[in-house]
Design a protein around this motif. Sequence first.
Motif: not given
Length: 177
Positions: A151-155, A175-177, A158-160
């Motif tokens: 899984l990427k850290e960012t989509y 969660e959203p930035r 969205l950030n992990r």
Amino acid sequence: MRVIGGEFRSRRLKSPAGDSVRPTPDRLREALFNILAPHIAGCVFLDAYAGCGSVGIEALSRGAGRVIFLEKSRPALRALQDNISTLEISKRCEVHAGNAAPVITKFAADIVFLDPPYPREQEYGLCLDALGEEPSSMVIVQHTSKFTHHLKETYGTLNRVRILSQGDNSLSFFEPR
């Protein structure tokens, strides 16, 4: 399988026979809802790849205002409908049959729980990419612990922000930035 806490505590849930559904283990579900406790009251909770609905029903039991279930498997849908009927919660939830990835952004939810079948790894990216385009929700992804690095850290935006692991199961929180 049973509901862990809240209004329906200790109520048993039906699950389809066989291994087509992989319910979230009780201990992991309890840890998840301990983390979500400050966010759950009155929220709209989306349970994608819902299976028999154990996570979404747990959300309702603990105070979610409404739950949206997305599930494709016919045996799982039958078990989910039986559980909804037995608990008499049909007015507090909606069920949509079909693949979650193409429709996941069509529903407004405060919290999205994403748990695709582990062999369908491409579903993680499809859903997270779509949800990351217009994030308004906290997104929790259940996956095998060994899949964490896939899984990427960012989509999108969205950030992990957290990973919770218990044995072979992990939850990644976005969660959203």
